[in-house]
Each structure stands twice: as C-alpha cells, then as structure tokens.
Design a protein around this motif. Structure first.
Motif, PDB file in Angstrom:
ATOM      1  N   ALA A 109      14.050 -24.749  -4.419  1.00  0.00           N
ATOM      2  CA  ALA A 109      14.163 -25.374  -3.099  1.00  0.00           C
ATOM      3  C   ALA A 109      13.028 -26.374  -2.886  1.00  0.00           C
ATOM      4  O   ALA A 109      13.248 -27.491  -2.386  1.00  0.00           O
ATOM      5  N   TRP A 110      11.822 -25.994  -3.265  1.00  0.00           N
ATOM      6  CA  TRP A 110      10.673 -26.902  -3.110  1.00  0.00           C
ATOM      7  C   TRP A 110      10.844 -28.142  -3.969  1.00  0.00           C
ATOM      8  O   TRP A 110      10.616 -29.266  -3.510  1.00  0.00           O
ATOM      9  N   THR A 151      13.743 -14.315  -6.688  1.00  0.00           N
ATOM     10  CA  THR A 151      13.298 -14.854  -5.403  1.00  0.00           C
ATOM     11  C   THR A 151      12.319 -16.004  -5.613  1.00  0.00           C
ATOM     12  O   THR A 151      12.376 -17.029  -4.911  1.00  0.00           O
ATOM     13  N   ALA A 152      11.417 -15.828  -6.574  1.00  0.00           N
ATOM     14  CA  ALA A 152      10.455 -16.886  -6.880  1.00  0.00           C
ATOM     15  C   ALA A 152      11.157 -18.160  -7.348  1.00  0.00           C
ATOM     16  O   ALA A 152      10.788 -19.276  -6.949  1.00  0.00           O
ATOM     17  N   THR A 198       6.627 -10.413  -6.241  1.00  0.00           N
ATOM     18  CA  THR A 198       7.893 -10.991  -5.800  1.00  0.00           C
ATOM     19  C   THR A 198       8.879 -10.975  -6.968  1.00  0.00           C
ATOM     20  O   THR A 198       8.517 -11.363  -8.078  1.00  0.00           O
ATOM     21  N   GLY A 254       6.080 -21.578  -8.997  1.00  0.00           N
ATOM     22  CA  GLY A 254       6.286 -21.540  -7.556  1.00  0.00           C
ATOM     23  C   GLY A 254       6.219 -22.911  -6.921  1.00  0.00           C
ATOM     24  O   GLY A 254       5.962 -23.921  -7.583  1.00  0.00           O
ATOM     25  N   PRO A 255       6.446 -22.973  -5.619  1.00  0.00           N
ATOM     26  CA  PRO A 255       6.348 -24.238  -4.891  1.00  0.00           C
ATOM     27  C   PRO A 255       4.976 -24.883  -5.077  1.00  0.00           C
ATOM     28  O   PRO A 255       3.943 -24.207  -4.996  1.00  0.00           O
ATOM     29  N   TYR A 308       3.930 -15.558  -9.644  1.00  0.00           N
ATOM     30  CA  TYR A 308       4.370 -16.390  -8.525  1.00  0.00           C
ATOM     31  C   TYR A 308       3.156 -16.802  -7.694  1.00  0.00           C
ATOM     32  O   TYR A 308       2.283 -15.985  -7.402  1.00  0.00           O
ATOM     33  N   ASP A 314      14.245 -19.089  -6.638  1.00  0.00           N
ATOM     34  CA  ASP A 314      14.946 -19.681  -5.497  1.00  0.00           C
ATOM     35  C   ASP A 314      13.992 -20.567  -4.685  1.00  0.00           C
ATOM     36  O   ASP A 314      14.327 -21.701  -4.328  1.00  0.00           O
ATOM     37  N   ALA A 315      12.815 -20.036  -4.373  1.00  0.00           N
ATOM     38  CA  ALA A 315      11.853 -20.796  -3.579  1.00  0.00           C
ATOM     39  C   ALA A 315      11.348 -22.020  -4.332  1.00  0.00           C
ATOM     40  O   ALA A 315      11.152 -23.090  -3.747  1.00  0.00           O
ATOM     41  N   THR A 316      11.154 -21.868  -5.627  1.00  0.00           N
ATOM     42  CA  THR A 316      10.647 -22.975  -6.435  1.00  0.00           C
ATOM     43  C   THR A 316      11.671 -24.100  -6.524  1.00  0.00           C
ATOM     44  O   THR A 316      11.335 -25.290  -6.365  1.00  0.00           O
ATOM     45  N   ASP A 369       2.599 -17.416  -4.618  1.00  0.00           N
ATOM     46  CA  ASP A 369       2.319 -16.655  -3.389  1.00  0.00           C
ATOM     47  C   ASP A 369       1.760 -15.272  -3.693  1.00  0.00           C
ATOM     48  O   ASP A 369       1.026 -14.699  -2.872  1.00  0.00           O
TER      49      ASP A 369
END
Length: 316
Positions: free
Chosen positions: A306-307, A299-300, A295, A163-164, A199, A302-304, A201
């Motif tokens: 992006a970060w 989706t996880a 999650t 994750g981020p 994830y 994608d967020a990772t 979050d």
C-alpha cells in the motif's frame, strides 16, 4: 504533553528512526528526532532537530536534556567501517555526560556465517568480514560501557528491514515497485532458503519497549521478527497481492541491481553469504519478557505494498 516529561531523543531519521519516533509519540513520550538537516515532513508530536552526531559537539547538542537516547544512525555502506566507530565514540560520550540511557539499533552482522543455525541472543559472534568484525567490536564496547557503569546500554538486533518507507533493503525498493508495475523482480542468492525479515513497525515497537524498561539493559535482544520464510514463498505472497504476472530475476552473485549500484554491491559482496545460507532469527526472548509479538508477514506485506503504491503514484 508537557515539557516536564522525560525527553526521548532518536538519532537518525531513516525508516527505523522515523518509525520509532512515531511509536514513541503514540506511547505518550516527548520526542526529538535528530539528523544533520533537521528537515523533513512534519510528524505529529515530534521535534525535528539538526545535529551531526559524528562529532562530540553535535552529539552533545543532539542528546541535551534527554533521558533516553536511541542510536538509529547509519551511513553510506562504503563509509561504515570508517565512520560508525566515530559515531559510537561521540554518542557514548554524549549520552554518558547527559546521564541518559542508550538504546542501540543493531544488525545480525556480528554472528557471521551461521551455516543455517537459528540465531538467538546466545549465538556466538563469529564474524570474519570487515563490516561484521566492526559491528562486533562496536557491540563489545557498548556492553563494556554498561558493565563499567558508564551508562545503561541495551542493543536491539534486527534482521533485514521490510515495510513502509524501507527502500534500501533486499526486500525493498528493488522488489515492490517492480512487482507493482509488472517489471522483472530481483531476488538474491538461493531463493529456496529461509530468510528472516523484521517489519519496520516491529523494529520501532521493540526499541521503544527497550527504552521504557531499564531492566532490559546490559544485553542484546532480538527485535520482534516473524518466522522465517523462503524468498520464493515471500515473493509468491507479493504476487498474490499484486495480481500481476511476476518474472523473477535471480541474482546469484554480487552485482548491481535496482537501487544498489556498483559501489554498493562491491561493499556488499563480503556480506552476500546472507543469501547463500539460511538466515533464521529467533526473537522469542523479547516476546516472553515483554509480551511483544511480531506482525504477521502477510500483514506487513499488505502495508508495504500500500505504501509503495502511494509512493509510485507520487513519483510519476
């Protein structure tokens, strides 16, 4: 938010502690985030606090006034066997003296080799490695403290993080920067075996939920974790999202790679079995009890990604 609200003290400001502090604020709690420096980026609604919880005085300072204490502290891999028991002793005593409830972020190490069996909260603790035995001994002490009525304690176990903000994970700082820049991407062990990742979050949501529910205490829970996928499948999903050619470098034995230097990998060698047999975590119990769902891995990722894109741009 008023000062009369119960205080939730988060010990450790790594990816898990930071994500948890944000989640607790989102849920309306008063939050203190503790590490040795008390510094770092400002987080809305979070009081940063400097204390060294490896000693009795620092631990007492860290939890003063807290109704719930979350132990998310970790130390350098080569120091864990020596230092983590000292931190446990200090944190347990401080939380007990304060009359607080204690939520502990835990690992899968106590289970040891599973030979591919799905890990549930009822799985036996068969650890044979130094770090696995150490974690199992700590967990036995936590649960004994609860049984003895010293203080309410609950353990939340997580698979490898993703994750981020997660750098020091096998699905972290060695993988995503390489995937985003077209460099060789390292993958550990047998990449066609299923491997669970939690994830970050979902780690936060699970720990916050355990902290809000005293009825959860006195046992181990698995934090919400998406169904296991093979490493090859996960990296294919990363490849789809970056649109860049991906060259895999399969690391079949413990050796330095990416952010993991020789000293780290020498310590990690005894845990390398996690990449030579399936690692499958079942987190359905916390879902049934508290309605938490993991999650989706897509989706996880994608967020990772992006970060990491923002992270790389800031460090050019």
């Amino acid at each position: 938010m008023t000062s009369t609200q119960p205080l939730h003290a988060v010990l450790g400001s790594g990816p898990a502690g930071t994500a948890l502090a944000r989640e607790l604020v989102r849920r309306g709690h008063r939050v203190r985030l503790v590490d040795r420096s008390g510094s770092g980026p400002a987080l809305d609604g979070v009081e940063r606090y400097a204390a060294d919880v490896a000693g009795p005085e620092g631990a007492r300072d860290a939890v003063a006034g807290a109704a719930v204490v979350y132990h998310c502290v970790n130390v350098g891999y080569h120091l864990q066997v020596e230092v983590m028991p000292k931190i446990q002793e200090a944190v347990l005593a401080a939380a007990e003296a304060e009359g607080a409830r204690l939520v502990v972020l835990d690992t899968l190490y106590p289970y040891g080799r599973t030979h591919g069996a799905v890990m549930t909260e009822d799985s036996p603790w068969n650890a044979t490695t130094r770090k696995g035995r150490m974690r199992a001994e700590l967990d036995a002490r936590y649960l004994a403290a609860h049984r003895e009525g010293r203080l309410p304690v609950v353990l939340g176990r997580s698979a490898d993080f993703v994750g981020p903000g997660v750098l020091n994970s096998t699905l972290g700082g060695a993988v995503f920067p390489a995937a985003l820049t077209g460099q060789p991407v390292p993958a550990l062990g047998d990449i066609d075996l299923p491997h669970s990742y939690t994830y970050i979050d979902d780690v936060a949501a699970g720990l916050a939920t355990l902290g809000e529910h005293p009825d959860a205490h006195g046992r181990v829970w698995h934090l919400p974790t998406a169904p296991a996928r093979t490493t090859r499948e996960i990296l294919a999903l990363v490849h789809e999202r970056t649109g860049r050619p991906m060259e895999l470098t399969v690391v079949t034995e413990p050796r330095p790679f990416g952010p993991f230097d020789e000293a780290f990998m020498a310590e990690y060698a005894e845990m390398f079995y996690q990449h030579t047999e399936p690692q499958i975590l079942d987190s359905s119990a916390i879902g049934k009890a508290y309605g938490l769902t993991p999650t989706p891995l897509e989706t996880a990722l994608d967020a990772t990604l992006a970060w990491y894109g923002t992270f790389l741009a800031a460090h050019r």
